[in-house]
Design a protein around this motif. Sequence first.
Motif, short mmCIF file in Angstrom:
data_model
loop_
_atom_site.label_atom_id
_atom_site.label_comp_id
_atom_site.label_asym_id
_atom_site.label_seq_id
_atom_site.Cartn_x
_atom_site.Cartn_y
_atom_site.Cartn_z
N SER A 189 0.83 -1.20 0.00
CA SER A 189 0.00 0.00 0.00
C SER A 189 0.87 1.26 0.00
O SER A 189 1.94 1.30 0.62
N ALA A 190 0.38 2.27 -0.69
CA ALA A 190 1.05 3.58 -0.70
C ALA A 190 0.46 4.43 0.41
O ALA A 190 -0.70 4.86 0.35
N VAL A 191 1.23 4.66 1.46
CA VAL A 191 0.76 5.40 2.64
C VAL A 191 1.61 6.66 2.76
O VAL A 191 2.84 6.60 2.78
N ARG A 192 0.93 7.80 2.87
CA ARG A 192 1.65 9.06 3.01
C ARG A 192 0.81 10.04 3.81
O ARG A 192 -0.42 9.91 3.90
N LEU A 193 1.47 11.02 4.37
CA LEU A 193 0.81 12.08 5.12
C LEU A 193 0.77 13.33 4.25
O LEU A 193 1.81 13.81 3.79
N GLU A 194 -0.43 13.87 4.04
CA GLU A 194 -0.58 15.02 3.17
C GLU A 194 -1.63 15.97 3.76
O GLU A 194 -2.78 15.60 3.95
N ARG A 195 -1.19 17.20 4.09
CA ARG A 195 -2.04 18.24 4.65
C ARG A 195 -2.82 17.74 5.87
O ARG A 195 -4.01 17.95 6.03
N GLY A 196 -2.09 17.06 6.74
CA GLY A 196 -2.69 16.61 7.98
C GLY A 196 -3.60 15.41 7.85
O GLY A 196 -4.26 15.01 8.81
N GLU A 197 -3.67 14.80 6.68
CA GLU A 197 -4.50 13.63 6.47
C GLU A 197 -3.63 12.44 6.06
O GLU A 197 -2.61 12.61 5.38
N LEU A 198 -4.06 11.26 6.48
CA LEU A 198 -3.33 10.04 6.13
C LEU A 198 -3.96 9.45 4.88
O LEU A 198 -5.13 9.05 4.88
N HIS A 199 -3.20 9.38 3.82
CA HIS A 199 -3.70 8.85 2.55
C HIS A 199 -3.19 7.43 2.35
O HIS A 199 -1.98 7.18 2.42
N VAL A 200 -4.11 6.51 2.12
CA VAL A 200 -3.80 5.11 1.87
C VAL A 200 -4.34 4.76 0.49
O VAL A 200 -5.57 4.72 0.30
N ASP A 201 -3.43 4.56 -0.44
CA ASP A 201 -3.81 4.26 -1.83
C ASP A 201 -4.80 5.30 -2.37
O ASP A 201 -5.77 4.96 -3.06
N GLY A 202 -4.54 6.56 -2.03
CA GLY A 202 -5.36 7.65 -2.57
C GLY A 202 -6.55 8.05 -1.75
O GLY A 202 -7.13 9.12 -1.97
N ASP A 203 -6.98 7.24 -0.77
CA ASP A 203 -8.12 7.58 0.09
C ASP A 203 -7.62 8.22 1.37
O ASP A 203 -6.65 7.75 1.98
N ALA A 204 -8.28 9.29 1.80
CA ALA A 204 -7.90 10.01 3.02
C ALA A 204 -8.65 9.44 4.22
O ALA A 204 -9.86 9.21 4.17
N PHE A 205 -7.89 9.22 5.33
CA PHE A 205 -8.49 8.69 6.57
C PHE A 205 -7.94 9.47 7.76
O PHE A 205 -6.82 9.98 7.74
N ASP A 206 -8.78 9.51 8.81
CA ASP A 206 -8.36 10.12 10.07
C ASP A 206 -7.79 9.08 11.04
O ASP A 206 -7.00 9.42 11.92
#
Length: 586
Positions: free
Chosen positions: A388-405
């Motif tokens: 999975s592609a996991v990154r932090l962007e603008r305070g949100e955690l993105h996992v394969d393009g979906d943002a989660f808290d």
Amino acid sequence: ALSVPRTMPVCATSAKDAILHRPSSPATVIHEPDAGVSKTRVSVLIIGGGPHALAALSALHESSFAFGQFTSDNAFQRRVGFKNLQKIGMVGIIDPNEGFCEGWNKRFASLEIEHLRSPALAHPLAFEPMALVNFALREGREGELLAAPFVSSKLADEGFSMQDPRLYSLPSTALFRDFCASLEAKLPHEWYRGYATRVAKDGDSGEYMVSYECEGVEHCVVAEAVIFATGPTGPPIVPSPFLPFMGRLLGQQSSARVTHTAELLGRGSTMADGVVGVRGARVLVVGGGLTAAQAALAAVGAGAARVVLRSRRPLQTRAYDLHDDWVDMRKTNRLRFDFLCMEDRCEGAKRAAPGGTVPASYMEELRRGAASDSSALELQVDGGIEQSAVRLERGELHVDGDAFDLVILATGAAKTPLSSRLYQQVQADFSAPVRDGFPRVDTSLRWADGEDLFVVGANAVLELGPGALNLMGAMRGAKIIAVALRDLMWTTKRDGAPSAVVNVNSFSCLGLKDAVLLGFADSSDEEDAASSSDDEQAVVGEAVRQLSSLSVRPAASKKKQEPPLSKAKAAPPRAREHRRGTKAAK
């Protein structure tokens, strides 16, 4: 002061005096406990207080485990003559809890599990498969046995009783808890509250000195055998893409985080308590088992705006927590034989239990929620979670393009017994073999050659097979332990009134008090016979001489015997006397 005494019978003799032929283990002095440490003594010490430990305790107290065909202890004693057996062993338990299965019960309560995922024939009373069902019937709680959809045909060929569908039902958690409590109350044992820290060996006596701590005070228990029943240990499994984000807030102005279900359950008493505060949040749950299903449903119930349950493969449901074939009595022996023939047993165990499953009730709730337009629940399948592609962007955690808290990992824990300091110490000091991170026990579950150190439960998976962690594995391991340590718990009476064995002795007509019972002696009798061969050879020689002096009568012609009449069809006494008189006249 730290031991909790339990009511138990007084032993007539020590276990040490009864051990005549046990192979002595190497007399290697590991270390001595510190001076001033209090000591107590037992025959067998069990480290751990879960269902596997309770199963081992019940099996050690069993005298008639080889004769399951007898319906009661009285019938067994009369027929086999085991009244000459005398219990001499004492069993001790070291566990940080106050009683058996306390940790087990707390975990089931925190996960809100209403029914076990093991059949009712699997429980700590290893030699009586019907015990739990009989307990439910005796207590009027048959309604707590949930019918398993798997049971649709005969599952055993060991007699009618083992084909009862109730044996394959799922008992309620409350029923199993009360059954274990009743069993604990019956079995004599000593309870030592604390954590076992090390195992030493006395070079003179060959006994083991097990140190344990409670509230910072060290104590010691001396035993002739030690059983490790500590259950699986190891760190939580975290997929590598999520590892850099574990256990911390992702940025000063971000509340996004990655956590594991083990942490959630540590915060509250239930999964619902652990997800408090997710109202309006976007939640990703990674996993495909029962814990993942509970986390997703708890997040939906807590008011999350979106809940995604993502698993490596489509969710699967199963009645039991191991494959149905391992419950089918017609197949278990063959499956275990095939497993023991494998070159890589660890890999074989993984293939037999490829992943988590969801009970039918939870599966129905998940599907109903995912199908509802008003529900926030989504079910997704992603076979590449490890990539999975996991990154932090603008305070949100993105996992394969979906943002989660919030990302909840319900991926289980690694089973690595050697992560325990106690196992590390025993393995190093006793040169105990290890393979693939697990104790390499022999067929008797003995860990080190020549040492009376045994392992049961999930840590003995290389010998017990894929069901080692399951209650089926607890029963199998307990039976093996009972055979291996039988002479520590039981001996044969030699004084006093003659036992049932003497009464059925073919030499008793000759007045030989100590004659050997040929063909009916148990394993203890055979070992004792080997130890005193001179005396008993003389007895047998005298018996042979007396038999040879008896006159030999010709054998009478054998007549076909009619089966005995039942009580309802028996002829009255007067009719029987008339028939005997007529026959005599003829």
